[in-house]
Design a protein around this motif. Sequence first.
Motif, PDB file in Angstrom:
ATOM      1  N   CYS A 107       1.120  -1.158   0.110  1.00 48.11           N
ATOM      2  CA  CYS A 107      -0.192   0.163   0.135  1.00 48.11           C
ATOM      3  C   CYS A 107       0.905   1.350   0.058  1.00 48.11           C
ATOM      4  O   CYS A 107       2.155   1.140   0.121  1.00 48.11           O
ATOM      5  CB  CYS A 107      -1.130   0.040   1.518  1.00 48.11           C
ATOM      6  N   SER A 108       0.572   2.509  -0.218  1.00 48.81           N
ATOM      7  CA  SER A 108       1.239   3.840   0.071  1.00 48.81           C
ATOM      8  C   SER A 108       0.524   4.459   0.992  1.00 48.81           C
ATOM      9  O   SER A 108      -0.759   4.410   1.485  1.00 48.81           O
ATOM     10  CB  SER A 108       1.080   4.480  -1.268  1.00 48.81           C
ATOM     11  N   LEU A 109       1.076   5.253   1.436  1.00 53.16           N
ATOM     12  CA  LEU A 109       0.907   6.464   2.414  1.00 53.16           C
ATOM     13  C   LEU A 109       1.276   7.956   1.958  1.00 53.16           C
ATOM     14  O   LEU A 109       2.407   8.056   1.529  1.00 53.16           O
ATOM     15  CB  LEU A 109       1.514   6.245   3.797  1.00 53.16           C
ATOM     16  N   SER A 110       0.251   8.817   1.875  1.00 47.67           N
ATOM     17  CA  SER A 110       0.541  10.260   1.166  1.00 47.67           C
ATOM     18  C   SER A 110       0.663  11.174   2.292  1.00 47.67           C
ATOM     19  O   SER A 110      -0.687  11.667   2.976  1.00 47.67           O
ATOM     20  CB  SER A 110      -0.499  10.497   0.360  1.00 47.67           C
ATOM     21  N   PRO A 111       1.653  11.649   2.841  1.00 45.94           N
ATOM     22  CA  PRO A 111       1.697  12.854   3.856  1.00 45.94           C
ATOM     23  C   PRO A 111       1.481  14.060   3.230  1.00 45.94           C
ATOM     24  O   PRO A 111       1.292  14.354   2.218  1.00 45.94           O
ATOM     25  CB  PRO A 111       3.257  12.680   4.335  1.00 45.94           C
ATOM     26  N   GLY A 112       0.957  15.123   3.876  1.00 41.63           N
ATOM     27  CA  GLY A 112       0.925  16.399   3.761  1.00 41.63           C
ATOM     28  C   GLY A 112       2.214  17.160   4.070  1.00 41.63           C
ATOM     29  O   GLY A 112       3.306  16.436   3.948  1.00 41.63           O
ATOM     30  N   LEU A 113       2.148  18.506   4.343  1.00 46.02           N
ATOM     31  CA  LEU A 113       3.481  19.211   4.525  1.00 46.02           C
ATOM     32  C   LEU A 113       3.781  19.162   5.913  1.00 46.02           C
ATOM     33  O   LEU A 113       3.105  19.192   6.876  1.00 46.02           O
ATOM     34  CB  LEU A 113       3.087  20.571   4.510  1.00 46.02           C
ATOM     35  N   ILE A 114       5.000  18.225   6.159  1.00 41.77           N
ATOM     36  CA  ILE A 114       5.628  17.737   7.369  1.00 41.77           C
ATOM     37  C   ILE A 114       6.755  18.777   7.791  1.00 41.77           C
ATOM     38  O   ILE A 114       7.634  19.069   6.943  1.00 41.77           O
ATOM     39  CB  ILE A 114       6.037  16.508   7.262  1.00 41.77           C
ATOM     40  N   SER A 115       7.046  19.052   9.006  1.00 43.01           N
ATOM     41  CA  SER A 115       8.142  19.923   9.571  1.00 43.01           C
ATOM     42  C   SER A 115       9.489  18.969   9.477  1.00 43.01           C
ATOM     43  O   SER A 115      10.089  18.812  10.570  1.00 43.01           O
ATOM     44  CB  SER A 115       7.546  20.729  10.951  1.00 43.01           C
ATOM     45  N   THR A 116       9.807  18.550   8.537  1.00 38.45           N
ATOM     46  CA  THR A 116      10.995  17.736   8.212  1.00 38.45           C
ATOM     47  C   THR A 116      12.188  18.650   7.340  1.00 38.45           C
ATOM     48  O   THR A 116      11.422  20.179   6.986  1.00 38.45           O
ATOM     49  CB  THR A 116      11.155  16.599   7.367  1.00 38.45           C
TER      50      THR A 116
END
Length: 272
Positions: free
Chosen positions: A201-210
Amino acid sequence: MSDVCVITGGGSGMGLAAAKNMPKDKIIILSGRTVSKLENAVDQLKDLGYEAYACACDTSDRQSVCKLASYAKMKGTVRTVINAAGMSPNMANGEKLLRVNALGTVYVNQEFSKVMEKGSVIVDISSNSAYALPKFLINKKTYALAETDEDKFLKKLLKLSNLPKGDYAKAGFAYALSKNFVVWYAQKCAFEYGKKGIRVCSLSPGLISTDMGKLEEKEGGVLLKYAAEKRMGTPEELGYAIASVADERNGYLAGVDVLVDGGSTNGKLFIK
């Protein structure tokens, strides 16, 4: 033999955060391009009680991915692969973005599926940018070329990504295409590898503070007004989400994309 978890792009950010949420009976292998960053991340895991190793890998190079897969297999039973390696529009041009984000996913999934057994899982990390493209621009026949004719695949997607004006806009378009491809390809692999008992499966993050997320904050920050809490996500939140998706207890979660973006994609339906 011990179970092995491989995390590409594991030297920092959400990849490293995912590693810290893994069961401690798994051997953790972190890969990435910068050895010093990987070694520091491995030290952090060892301090937490993990057995962890670093292995340099450029996921845009199939031979490099093959070496990583062979190394992982020598350490134990490869049970979990989290493909978090990727680049954003401020980091590279369109071709590099497509090679790392799109073709890199092909190489990781193909090469690791050869060494994985029943009861294993691959989680490909995409982005909520995958949902930004109008559907008429998404050509699945072009996507399929990634496995049969890489040059033609790149040529067609680069031609499409050159439609906007300005270097950043072109890179941003290529990035969105590459991440939309990841979602599609993970779903394709789910039905191919499912016959072997490998869940994908896949996972789609939004804007992350990395570090990567902060590079894109100026342009990508406009999406935060649509997020439920009007904020960026933290690496720790995404690490937990990724580890949860990869958890063996989620054995029936396959062939889908898990959108973890604080609601910013769906927020456009409710916030004007």
